[in-house]
Design an enzyme around this catalytic site. Structure first.
Site: not given
Ligand code: KDG
Ligand code: MG
Length: 411
Positions: A37, A122, A147, A159, A219, A221, A245, A271, A292, A321, A348, A411
């Site tokens: 990504n 999600h 989640r 996010y 999560d 993040h 997470e 992830e 993950r 993930h 997920e 991040w």
């Protein structure tokens, strides 16, 4: 059976995907997912300029050897770009092997150990009321684990809570970095103290509304320090999470020692990992409960199977993930592993936009909260190369987070 060609297809039906297509001299074709990504074209170059040319003419049945040829045989090892390329080649070779065997891939992994893979959805909201409605919508869709992410008062965007209304991103129900978003990363603000104060109130409201039977996940993040993560884990203990997470940045595995010693909230991470070396201490010291790393980024079926067998020795389970930036090809690979791994935990499942299925087809099905890979020989996926050309690549990035004074945050 020899490898005749390694094609790389870049397409953006709803969002960017990189797909490897290995063509053999027998006419059997295999598919692999190489999507990273926001850095998609770096993997395309790695595959087209450095991997494809050295694989042509090789025996497609020698999956283990090709894995080591690309990993161990290269001077520059590991990293997300290298490992996504190896992952896609490996996945495509397993697709071919299962097609030759005339079996769905999970049969070559030892066969089923469960009837389906529990999947989590999600749900997100800019207010607690919106979040509760979003959770209810996922339960109505058949999900049995969710989640939950929420906006934080005082912060513009967080996010995991998509910008703009859902259902307006090319028909996507949910997506964070859709095609057409912007040519540069958008920026979000972050404040850990505000987040740490708000999240427990969200869980309190959700548990009050839905009770304690529903598995809930969250999560962070990678935004917290070990101490902040310990505070969060402890403050969420009364709400009985399935997992918490990515609490801290991932470079320092020892960060998790402090978190683990301070809270009994189950922890998931990985992830962004791509090799066993990213999580060796997390696993052997049992600092986490769920790993993950998916086949798309962890070295394909070969890499992740080894990783999960190693994790099983330490009672660590899988939780691959599965956002929309894992293509339907990568999702299928995950779901074949999910039904065959003894130490499966949860999968997920962010559903792709309808437009994604104008390019990809997949046998993966979702019913009663569970995913299943289908019975078609191979991975059970295909790509329409003509349709793929109708959706050219567009730059699209994950956002950048800044503190309120402008400092770039983790991040
Ligand atoms: O590519 C990164 C996103 O897929 C990721 O940030 C979403 O954290 C995520 C998740 O758990 O799916
Ligand atoms: Mg995540």
């Amino acid at each position: 059976m020899r490898i005749d060609a390694v094609e790389v297809i870049v397409t953006s039906p709803g969002r960017n995907f990189v797909t490897v297509r290995i063509i053999t001299d027998s006419g059997i074709v295999g598919l692999g997912d190489a999507t990273v990504n926001g850095r998609e074209l770096a993997v395309v170059s790695y595959l087209e300029d450095h991997v494809g040319p050295i694989l042509r003419g090789r025996d497609a049945s020698r999956i283990e050897e090709i894995w080591h040829y690309l990993y161990r045989g290269a001077y520059w090892r590991r990293g997300p770009v290298t490992m996504a390329a190896i992952s896609a080649i490996d996945m495509a070779l397993w697709d071919i092997k299962a097609k030759v065997a005339d079996m769905p891939l999970y049969q070559l992994l030892g066969g089923r150990v469960r009837e389906g893979a529990l999947a989590y959805a999600h749900a997100f909201g800019t207010s607690t009321e919106e979040l509760i409605a979003a959770i209810q919508a996922k339960l109505d869709d058949g999900f049995q684990a969710v989640r939950i992410q929420s906006a934080v008062p005082g912060l513009d965007g967080v996010y995991g809570v998509p910008h703009g209304k859902s259902k307006d991103n090319n028909g996507a129900v949910e997506d964070y970095e859709p095609a057409h978003r912007s040519a540069k990363p958008i920026e979000e603000t972050w404040n850990s103290a505000a987040y740490l104060r708000h999240v427990p109130t969200v869980f309190a409201a959700v548990r009050e509304h839905f009770g304690f039977d529903l598995p809930l996940l969250h999560d962070a993040h990678h935004r917290l320090t070990p101490n902040e993560a310990a505070i969060l884990g402890r403050s969420l203990e009364p709400y009985d999470l399935f997992w918490l997470e990515d609490v801290t940045p991932v470079e320092q595995q020892h960060n998790l020692r402090r978190v683990r010693s301070m809270t009994t909230t189950p922890l998931a991470i990985g992830e962004v990992f791509n090799s066993i070396h990213d999580c060796y201490h997390l696993v052997t010291e049992q600092l986490i409960d769920y790993l993950r790393v998916p086949p798309t980024h962890g070295g394909g079926i070969t890499g992740v199977r080894k990783l999960m067998d190693f994790a099983a020795l330490h009672q660590v389970k899988s939780g691959f993930h599965g956002p929309t930036d894992i293509s339907p090809v990568g999702m299928a690979a995950s779901v074949h592993l999910d039904v065959a791994l003894h130490n499966f935990g949860i999968q997920e499942y962010m559903q792709h936009a309808d437009v994604t299925f104008e390019v990809f087809s997949s046998d993966v099905t979702f019913a009663n909260g569970q995913l299943n890979p289908g019975e078609t020989p191979g991975l059970g996926v295909d790509i329409d190369t003509a349709a793929a050309r109708e959706f050219p690549y567009e730059p699209a990035y994950l956002p950048v987070a800044r503190l309120q004074d402008g400092t770039i945050h983790d991040w």
